[in-house]
Every structure is written in structure tokens, then in C-alpha cells.
Design a protein around this motif. Sequence first.
Motif, PDB file in Angstrom:
ATOM      1  N   UNK A 319       0.872  -1.169   0.000  1.00  0.00           N
ATOM      2  CA  UNK A 319       0.000   0.000   0.000  1.00  0.00           C
ATOM      3  C   UNK A 319       0.911   1.220   0.000  1.00  0.00           C
ATOM      4  N   UNK A 320       0.527   2.276  -0.712  1.00  0.00           N
ATOM      5  CA  UNK A 320       1.390   3.456  -0.718  1.00  0.00           C
ATOM      6  C   UNK A 320       0.605   4.744  -0.571  1.00  0.00           C
ATOM      7  N   UNK A 321       1.133   5.625   0.242  1.00  0.00           N
ATOM      8  CA  UNK A 321       0.639   6.995   0.343  1.00  0.00           C
ATOM      9  C   UNK A 321       1.075   7.770  -0.891  1.00  0.00           C
ATOM     10  N   UNK A 322       0.508   8.957  -1.122  1.00  0.00           N
ATOM     11  CA  UNK A 322       1.014   9.804  -2.206  1.00  0.00           C
ATOM     12  C   UNK A 322       2.279  10.529  -1.771  1.00  0.00           C
ATOM     13  N   UNK A 323       2.912  11.244  -2.673  1.00  0.00           N
ATOM     14  CA  UNK A 323       3.999  12.151  -2.308  1.00  0.00           C
ATOM     15  C   UNK A 323       3.443  13.191  -1.335  1.00  0.00           C
ATOM     16  N   UNK A 324       4.136  13.404  -0.212  1.00  0.00           N
ATOM     17  CA  UNK A 324       3.582  14.239   0.853  1.00  0.00           C
ATOM     18  C   UNK A 324       4.091  15.681   0.861  1.00  0.00           C
ATOM     19  N   UNK A 325       5.144  15.989   0.078  1.00  0.00           N
ATOM     20  CA  UNK A 325       5.628  17.379   0.037  1.00  0.00           C
ATOM     21  C   UNK A 325       5.293  18.014  -1.307  1.00  0.00           C
ATOM     22  N   UNK A 326       5.824  17.454  -2.385  1.00  0.00           N
ATOM     23  CA  UNK A 326       5.450  17.922  -3.728  1.00  0.00           C
ATOM     24  C   UNK A 326       4.183  17.173  -4.139  1.00  0.00           C
ATOM     25  N   UNK A 327       3.089  17.569  -3.526  1.00  0.00           N
ATOM     26  CA  UNK A 327       1.847  16.814  -3.625  1.00  0.00           C
ATOM     27  C   UNK A 327       1.302  16.803  -5.053  1.00  0.00           C
ATOM     28  N   UNK A 328       0.756  15.679  -5.497  1.00  0.00           N
ATOM     29  CA  UNK A 328       0.081  15.640  -6.803  1.00  0.00           C
ATOM     30  C   UNK A 328      -1.165  16.518  -6.760  1.00  0.00           C
ATOM     31  N   UNK A 329      -1.429  17.213  -7.859  1.00  0.00           N
ATOM     32  CA  UNK A 329      -2.563  18.139  -7.899  1.00  0.00           C
ATOM     33  C   UNK A 329      -3.680  17.667  -8.812  1.00  0.00           C
ATOM     34  N   UNK A 330      -3.441  16.571  -9.536  1.00  0.00           N
ATOM     35  CA  UNK A 330      -4.482  16.059 -10.416  1.00  0.00           C
ATOM     36  C   UNK A 330      -4.327  14.545 -10.568  1.00  0.00           C
ATOM     37  N   UNK A 331      -5.263  13.946 -11.272  1.00  0.00           N
ATOM     38  CA  UNK A 331      -5.278  12.487 -11.422  1.00  0.00           C
ATOM     39  C   UNK A 331      -4.023  11.973 -12.096  1.00  0.00           C
ATOM     40  N   UNK A 332      -3.589  12.618 -13.183  1.00  0.00           N
ATOM     41  CA  UNK A 332      -2.426  12.136 -13.934  1.00  0.00           C
ATOM     42  C   UNK A 332      -1.164  12.132 -13.074  1.00  0.00           C
ATOM     43  N   UNK A 333      -0.987  13.177 -12.258  1.00  0.00           N
ATOM     44  CA  UNK A 333       0.204  13.250 -11.406  1.00  0.00           C
ATOM     45  C   UNK A 333       0.179  12.165 -10.334  1.00  0.00           C
ATOM     46  N   UNK A 334      -0.995  11.896  -9.779  1.00  0.00           N
ATOM     47  CA  UNK A 334      -1.093  10.849  -8.757  1.00  0.00           C
ATOM     48  C   UNK A 334      -0.858   9.464  -9.372  1.00  0.00           C
ATOM     49  N   UNK A 335      -1.437   9.211 -10.539  1.00  0.00           N
ATOM     50  CA  UNK A 335      -1.221   7.932 -11.222  1.00  0.00           C
ATOM     51  C   UNK A 335       0.254   7.752 -11.531  1.00  0.00           C
ATOM     52  N   UNK A 336       0.904   8.825 -11.974  1.00  0.00           N
ATOM     53  CA  UNK A 336       2.332   8.759 -12.300  1.00  0.00           C
ATOM     54  C   UNK A 336       3.157   8.382 -11.073  1.00  0.00           C
ATOM     55  N   UNK A 337       2.824   8.968  -9.918  1.00  0.00           N
ATOM     56  CA  UNK A 337       3.573   8.660  -8.699  1.00  0.00           C
ATOM     57  C   UNK A 337       3.374   7.202  -8.283  1.00  0.00           C
ATOM     58  N   UNK A 338       2.113   6.763  -8.248  1.00  0.00           N
ATOM     59  CA  UNK A 338       1.835   5.386  -7.839  1.00  0.00           C
ATOM     60  C   UNK A 338       2.491   4.397  -8.807  1.00  0.00           C
ATOM     61  N   UNK A 339       2.548   4.765 -10.082  1.00  0.00           N
ATOM     62  CA  UNK A 339       3.192   3.900 -11.084  1.00  0.00           C
ATOM     63  C   UNK A 339       4.680   3.749 -10.790  1.00  0.00           C
ATOM     64  N   UNK A 340       5.320   4.827 -10.335  1.00  0.00           N
ATOM     65  CA  UNK A 340       6.744   4.755  -9.990  1.00  0.00           C
ATOM     66  C   UNK A 340       6.977   3.800  -8.820  1.00  0.00           C
ATOM     67  N   UNK A 341       6.076   3.829  -7.856  1.00  0.00           N
ATOM     68  CA  UNK A 341       6.190   2.910  -6.712  1.00  0.00           C
ATOM     69  C   UNK A 341       5.893   1.479  -7.144  1.00  0.00           C
ATOM     70  N   UNK A 342       4.830   1.314  -7.918  1.00  0.00           N
ATOM     71  CA  UNK A 342       4.441  -0.020  -8.373  1.00  0.00           C
ATOM     72  C   UNK A 342       5.510  -0.649  -9.248  1.00  0.00           C
ATOM     73  N   UNK A 343       6.218   0.170 -10.022  1.00  0.00           N
ATOM     74  CA  UNK A 343       7.267  -0.345 -10.891  1.00  0.00           C
ATOM     75  C   UNK A 343       8.437  -0.930 -10.135  1.00  0.00           C
ATOM     76  N   UNK A 344       8.610  -0.515  -8.868  1.00  0.00           N
ATOM     77  CA  UNK A 344       9.699  -1.057  -8.051  1.00  0.00           C
ATOM     78  C   UNK A 344       9.363  -2.447  -7.511  1.00  0.00           C
ATOM     79  N   UNK A 345       8.078  -2.816  -7.557  1.00  0.00           N
ATOM     80  CA  UNK A 345       7.651  -4.144  -7.095  1.00  0.00           C
ATOM     81  C   UNK A 345       6.620  -4.691  -8.066  1.00  0.00           C
ATOM     82  N   UNK A 346       7.030  -4.970  -9.313  1.00  0.00           N
ATOM     83  CA  UNK A 346       6.055  -5.344 -10.349  1.00  0.00           C
ATOM     84  C   UNK A 346       5.363  -6.677 -10.125  1.00  0.00           C
TER      85      UNK A 346
END
Length: 515
Positions: A319-346
Motif C-alpha cells: 500500500x502506498x501513500x502519495x507524495x507528501x511534500x510535492x503533492x500531486x494536484x491532479x489524477x495524472x500526477x497521482x497515477x504517475x507517482x503510484x506507477x513509480x512505486x508499483x514499478x519497483x515491485x512489479x
Amino acid sequence: METKTKIHYKYCIVPLCTNTTVTAPDKHFFTVPKQKKIRDKWCKIMNRKEFLSEKSVRYCCEDHFDVDNDTQNFMRHRIAGGRLLLKKDVIPHKFACQKTKVVTQERSAVAKRRRAEYYEKVLSKEVPASVAQKPIEFIECVQSDEVIKDPDSPIFVPMDCFDVDVEASVKIKTKKKGTQVHIMGKKKIKDVKQNSGRKILNLQAMKYSKATTLIDFETRGLMPPVFTPLNDDLTINYAAIPGYAKYMAEAGFKCVLVGGTTGEHMSLNVADRKKVIEEWVKAGRSTGLHIQVQVGGAPLPDVQELAAFCQKNGVGSILTLPELYFKPSNVDELVSYVALVAGAAPKLPVLYYHIPSMTRVEINMPAFVTEASKKIPNFAGIKFTSNDLSEASQVLRAMSEKKALFLGADTLLAPAALLGIKSSIGTSFNLFPKIAHAILSAVQNKDVETARALQHKLCLAIESLTKEGPWVPVMKAGMEIVTGIRVGPPSLPQKPLSSEAIERIRGRLRVLDVA
């Protein structure tokens, strides 16, 4: 030791229909009835030349039905999910895929050439994104054989299952009795044969060190987020974890969340988090608990390191939280962040932790889960920590049945279950497991009055704790009062409760007869 490669998917048997659960993951596939007369009737109406064995399991996609009117539980499915059921005597009656083409029996040579072309397309690197992103289960294997008995079933082998440095070439040989496809790579050989009505997938000298092994996430129900036991000097009490895990298993839980808000991992360094994860994985093996780990709440490189560590060390899901300082401001940015985390544990199912009261990331969750499902192969669902049940029900409808929605609102367990949200992650489950289980049982048995009374009791118990301070400190104090399990003080910068506050809590819980 031989390990079989398993490829699971469904495909529509209507001639000229190309829908599968890989290419059309959001469509519903109805099982073809096994009774011979009914099967023959279905085959005739869909213009299928070859009739089906009564023993085989076959599917017909929703495109060939009027789903709204042909199913007996359409509205319930839309609201609460679950399997769609056809009305009695309904048969396929919509065949738009056949309007511009005439279904004919292919000559053997044509069929062979078509299969060869199909394999070449599937096994090429230019696999459509919709196919490459669809979760398909591959198990790492060496020298294994899998016989697929269905002669009409195509074999999907997305190229992302290869090491990234593999340069594969495809050679096709057509023989009198079948089609043979060879894929040559660096020390890797795949043969796909068709012979005598069978397709055989042989994997020789293979080991996918970077293979994308996606596992179906089937964990559902109540998942307690566990505390991180601390000593009085704020060092971690690892010795308490085995007994804590045994208590959870005996309380009827099948899974636990490590490192969430309750677990305070955002206050721990990476080394300590890894050690806690290792101890819970070890305890999970002995108790049968599924271990989910929250890896967020740290700089992105650390989050990715923790995700990779979880995959390597036997964690069941993350399970992952979003970026907590440079917070995502829209759906695409949040998906991009979660994808970076998911890619580390495919190889692990990855869920997103939505808790706007803490993160201040307030993005439309139905839109997020829709995009994440399309763009993140191992996206498995969401922990929805909000009291907005209207949005939660929208999230449930936006996701496929294979994705999980865990509510993170202990005081709304019963009303959420009535809406079809029957999986929850709640701190209070640590303290009051019997009440939580009883609430879901009452909803399951359609005993609304009992569910309401039990939910009222759980709410009162939680309120008796929260009157004395912030969530984690009061819950840790309550855990020791109710269960006797020593979880210690909260981690810095949080502060423990005073002895007077603890006694007040003890008195209230005794009045409620829960301590």
C-alpha cells in the motif's frame, strides 16, 4: 524441480468476436451452459460450425446480450458488484461482429497460416498497451511444460515478461501436422507447438530475473492495521510481534496491514521499517496471515527501495501513500507517482492509500482508480480513509471486481457493508475484533437492527478512547487495556497519554463491557 506456467484468461467463443479478458478487461463474460441441448442451441444461433463438448468451460461476452434486460440482478450488480446472472432461457442474440463478414469453415492450411501470423504478432515486441498492461499470472519457471487442451484458445505471451535486455527473434516453421513457433533470445528458448488438436507451451533454460509476475489480489474482509510495539525508551520491541500475530490469527483475521498510520512507519527510518517488515513476514508464515505493507511516507527513492524490499522478502501486497511534500494536484500526477512505486515491485499487488485528512491530497478517487487500472499493471485497489460513502460507492463501481476497496472508517463499517463495501481496514479491529466480525455477519444475514446496535456499540467504544487525545496514542493505550498486549508508547513526535487519561479510558470501557 519443475514449475508449471499458468496463464489464466477468458475469451468469447462467438466466431469473429475478438473479446478476451485481456483485450476487454471491463466486459463481463457469461459461462456457456453445459447442458447439450442448450449448448447446441447457443452454437447454432452464434453461427458456430463446431459444437462444444459438455465437459469444457466456455464463455460468451456481454456484447452478445442486452445486459440491462437479459440479467436478473443488473441493478444489484451496478450498486454492490458481484457476478451477473442471466435470466432463464436467455441466449445470445446480438452479433454485430458478424454483420459485415460471413463465417466460413477455414481450410486447414489457411488456419495454420492464420495461427502462425497470430503467434508472431503476439510474441513481437509491439504488443498493444492494453495487452501488456493486463495482469496475467506468470510463474518463474525452468524446464516446464503446460498442455492447453483447448484447440481454439490463443496463447498470450506479452513481451514484458522477458528480461529487458532480450532481443528476441521469431522463426515460424509450418509442417504437415502443425505450426511451430520458435522465439530465440539470450539463453532463452520458447516453443509453441500445435499438434493433433493441442497446443503445448515448452519453456526451456528460462529464468526471468526481471519478469513481470502479476498475482491476483484476492484478499478481502477485515484487515487490522497493526501497531509497531515500542519499548519505553522508544526502541522497537521486535519480540512482541510473534505473540501479536498469533493473537490476530486467533481473532479470526486472515490479513494485517504493517506500517500504516496505526503502525507509525512514517516516523521510522528505512532500516527499522525493513526489520519490522521482516519480523511480520516471519510471523505471517507461522500463522498464515497475509502481510500487506504500507511503504509510503518517505522520499520517493526510499519508498521505491521499501517496495522492492517487500517483493524480495515475501510480503503479500503493498500500500502506498502519495507524495507528501510535492503533492500531486491532479489524477495524472497521482497515477504517475503510484506507477513509480508499483514499478519497483512489479510482482506485487499495489494499492493506493487515500487519507486526505492527513495527506491533504484531495483528488477525485473514481477518476483516479479508473486511470490507475488502465495504466498500472499491478494496481490492485485502494484503501479509502474518508467518511464520504457516496464517493466510496462511486469508487466501487468504477473498479472491476478483481480490484479491492478497503474502507478506512471504523465508525461506518455497517452502513458501508450495506452499500456493498465489505472490506475494511480499521485500528479498532485490534481491540474489538468480535464486534467488527459480528457487524459484518449481521449485514450478511440481513439483520439490520443487530448490525445497527453493534455499530453503535463500536462507535461508543471508539469515542471513549478519542476523548483523551490523538488517534494513535489513545488506541495504543486502549490496546493494552483491552488485550493486555504490550505495544508501548507512540513514536516521536507524538506523546503518550497521562496515567490519569488511561484510567479514565479504562473506566469508560468497563461501563461498555468491552474491557
